[in-house]
Design a protein around this motif. Structure first.
Motif, PDB file in Angstrom:
ATOM      1  N   GLU A 117       0.822  -1.198   0.000  1.00  0.00           N
ATOM      2  CA  GLU A 117       0.000   0.000   0.000  1.00  0.00           C
ATOM      3  C   GLU A 117       0.859   1.251   0.000  1.00  0.00           C
ATOM      4  N   ILE A 118       0.195   2.387  -0.112  1.00  0.00           N
ATOM      5  CA  ILE A 118       0.867   3.686  -0.054  1.00  0.00           C
ATOM      6  C   ILE A 118       0.193   4.500   1.038  1.00  0.00           C
ATOM      7  N   MET A 119       1.014   5.088   1.912  1.00  0.00           N
ATOM      8  CA  MET A 119       0.498   5.896   3.004  1.00  0.00           C
ATOM      9  C   MET A 119       0.624   7.371   2.643  1.00  0.00           C
ATOM     10  N   VAL A 120      -0.487   8.101   2.694  1.00  0.00           N
ATOM     11  CA  VAL A 120      -0.551   9.509   2.321  1.00  0.00           C
ATOM     12  C   VAL A 120      -0.696  10.347   3.587  1.00  0.00           C
ATOM     13  N   ARG A 121       0.147  11.392   3.703  1.00  0.00           N
ATOM     14  CA  ARG A 121       0.095  12.282   4.869  1.00  0.00           C
ATOM     15  C   ARG A 121      -0.391  13.657   4.424  1.00  0.00           C
ATOM     16  N   TYR A 122      -1.064  14.380   5.336  1.00  0.00           N
ATOM     17  CA  TYR A 122      -1.853  15.536   4.939  1.00  0.00           C
ATOM     18  C   TYR A 122      -1.165  16.897   5.018  1.00  0.00           C
ATOM     19  N   GLY A 123      -0.339  17.158   6.003  1.00  0.00           N
ATOM     20  CA  GLY A 123       0.257  18.485   6.114  1.00  0.00           C
ATOM     21  C   GLY A 123      -0.746  19.529   6.564  1.00  0.00           C
ATOM     22  N   GLU A 124      -1.032  20.517   5.708  1.00  0.00           N
ATOM     23  CA  GLU A 124      -1.883  21.653   6.063  1.00  0.00           C
ATOM     24  C   GLU A 124      -3.280  21.226   6.507  1.00  0.00           C
ATOM     25  N   LEU A 125      -3.771  20.117   5.998  1.00  0.00           N
ATOM     26  CA  LEU A 125      -5.114  19.668   6.373  1.00  0.00           C
ATOM     27  C   LEU A 125      -5.203  19.336   7.859  1.00  0.00           C
ATOM     28  N   SER A 126      -4.047  19.060   8.477  1.00  0.00           N
ATOM     29  CA  SER A 126      -4.039  18.710   9.897  1.00  0.00           C
ATOM     30  C   SER A 126      -4.479  19.863  10.783  1.00  0.00           C
ATOM     31  N   THR A 127      -4.500  21.091  10.236  1.00  0.00           N
ATOM     32  CA  THR A 127      -4.844  22.270  11.035  1.00  0.00           C
ATOM     33  C   THR A 127      -6.319  22.651  10.920  1.00  0.00           C
ATOM     34  N   LYS A 128      -7.122  21.860  10.237  1.00  0.00           N
ATOM     35  CA  LYS A 128      -8.482  22.289   9.882  1.00  0.00           C
ATOM     36  C   LYS A 128      -9.542  22.026  10.942  1.00  0.00           C
ATOM     37  N   GLY A 129      -9.179  21.509  12.086  1.00  0.00           N
ATOM     38  CA  GLY A 129     -10.109  21.381  13.201  1.00  0.00           C
ATOM     39  C   GLY A 129     -11.358  20.593  12.858  1.00  0.00           C
ATOM     40  N   LYS A 130     -12.514  21.162  13.198  1.00  0.00           N
ATOM     41  CA  LYS A 130     -13.784  20.458  13.016  1.00  0.00           C
ATOM     42  C   LYS A 130     -14.128  20.239  11.546  1.00  0.00           C
ATOM     43  N   ASN A 131     -13.531  21.023  10.642  1.00  0.00           N
ATOM     44  CA  ASN A 131     -13.798  20.858   9.206  1.00  0.00           C
ATOM     45  C   ASN A 131     -12.856  19.849   8.541  1.00  0.00           C
ATOM     46  N   LYS A 132     -11.977  19.270   9.313  1.00  0.00           N
ATOM     47  CA  LYS A 132     -10.945  18.400   8.740  1.00  0.00           C
ATOM     48  C   LYS A 132     -11.540  17.251   7.937  1.00  0.00           C
TER      49      LYS A 132
END
Length: 405
Positions: A5-20
């Protein structure tokens, strides 16, 4: 290496709180679109990672398809194993051996989200590193900037190991910031503006003005091929061709030479805004760079923007030409953009356009024209084409192009 498999990491999306969750769901949708040629891949989007289960698909092809997708910080081809230390040791050694060459260094970077696992992070780093050194005695341990960084993640369901981390495109998933209409000419700047808008999550639709016989089929095909270059970042783009011949002829007959460009751009803005409203867009995007040409001075922008209250986004407004070219080369639009086919902004360009046009003067000149009728007929005549990856429009016309050079 047979990656599972391939593991994808988010970066900026990690800061989106309740809208994540909304952002992650949209990213997963965009990944699925980009992987349409790999039907066996299953996409599982979790709160802190997205896992792509390869199911036998070619990992190298999937990795290439992931590189332009906005919203991804980085990703790693990964082997998933059971949470058994003997299995983890064996897999770790095999992965490092596969990547090792004489003189290379390594480190283990372990993470443990399953806090009930038998070892903590420090113990995992130490024990896995020990087994690698036992198997490859000549390998050097280097904690900063090693040649091989072995990632080991212990999660609730399994252990995940990887030796390669590939930088993603960053930004936000396309569509997370709404839809905008990109005024796409055949030049260098507007494709770059579209790319930068998409990086901030804007779904773009390309609006291109075409004036046959003054602009050729080559010019139209070139604009479509520029759109093709932007497709990998989103999956597909709607290309909206606007018939503009009647309007340009009327402007040429009735408007003072110095104001030809100003009035032309005002009509383009009106039409784009009408299309935006019909297609539920939120903004207009263009490639204007401040002071680059006569229609891109602040005075001109004021005179042109007067026709709409819609936000006009100018992603390259403060960039100089070399900076724009650098991005164009990176996204592979530059060589196509410099092909010498006329577009609507150049065919009737006056030798001395007004760099400080007066708004009242522009309005008075337009009063001679049937503005509403001209705009309505242009909008009624639009043609919409879905542009997808792999399409080409100028291909096969190279001999005709060579004759122009």
């Amino acid at each position: 290496m047979n990656y599972t498999e391939i593991m994808v990491r988010y970066g900026e999306l990690s800061t989106k709180g309740k809208n994540k969750r909304i952002f992650i769901s949209l990213l997963a949708t965009n990944i699925k679109k980009a992987l349409h040629d790999f039907p066996k891949v299953k996409v599982h989007a979790d709160r802190d990672r997205t896992h792509l289960i390869l199911n036998g698909e070619d990992s190298s092809g999937v990795l290439e398809a992931l590189k332009p997708i906005f919203g991804i910080q980085n990703f790693s081809p990964t082997i998933r194993v059971e949470k058994n230390m003997d299995v983890i040791y064996k897999t770790a050694v095999e992965m490092v051996k596969k990547n090792y060459a004489e003189g290379k260094s390594f480190k283990v970077n372990a993470r443990r989200s399953d806090h009930e696992f038998e070892m903590d992070t420090n113990e995992l780093n130490r024990e896995i590193g020990y087994h690698v050194i036992q198997a490859i005695p000549e390998i050097e341990v280097k904690m900063k900037q090693p040649d091989i960084a072995l990632r080991v993640e212990i999660r609730k369901d399994a252990a995940y190991l990887s030796c390669e981390t590939i930088l993603g495109a960053g930004g936000l998933p396309v569509g997370s910031s709404g839809r905008g209409m990109l005024m796409l000419s055949g030049g260098i700047d507007s494709p770059v503006a579209g790319y930068l808008a998409m990086k901030r999550g804007v779904e773009i639709e390309a609006v291109h003005f075409h004036s046959p016989p003054y602009t050729s089929q080559h010019a139209l095909d070139k604009a479509k091929d520029l759109t093709v270059k932007l497709v990998p970042y989103v999956g597909s783009i709607q290309f909206i061709e606007v018939p503009f011949t009647e309007i340009q002829e009327e402007i040429k007959k009735n408007v003072d030479e110095g104001y030809l460009m100003t009035i032309t751009r005002r009509f383009m803005m009106r039409i784009t805004d009408e299309i935006r409203e019909q297609r539920k867009g939120l903004a207009i995007i263009n490639g204007e760079s401040l002071g680059q040409v006569a229609s891109q001075t602040l005075h001109s922008m004021i005179a042109i923007n007067d026709v709409t209250a819609t936000p006009v986004i100018r992603p390259v407004v403060a960039m100089d030409k070399n900076e724009i070219i650098e991005v164009a080369e990176r996204i592979d639009t530059f060589e196509l953009a410099i092909q010498p086919f006329e577009d609507c902004c150049t065919i009737f360009a006056p030798p001395k356009p007004k760099t400080k046009p007066r708004l009242d003067r522009a309005q008075a000149l337009e009063a001679k024209l049937d503005v509403e009728g001209l705009v309505a007929r242009a909008v009624a005549g639009i043609t919409i084409t879905e542009i997808q990856s792999g399409q080409t429009y100028l291909e096969g016309k190279s001999d005709e192009f060579d004759d122009l050079l």
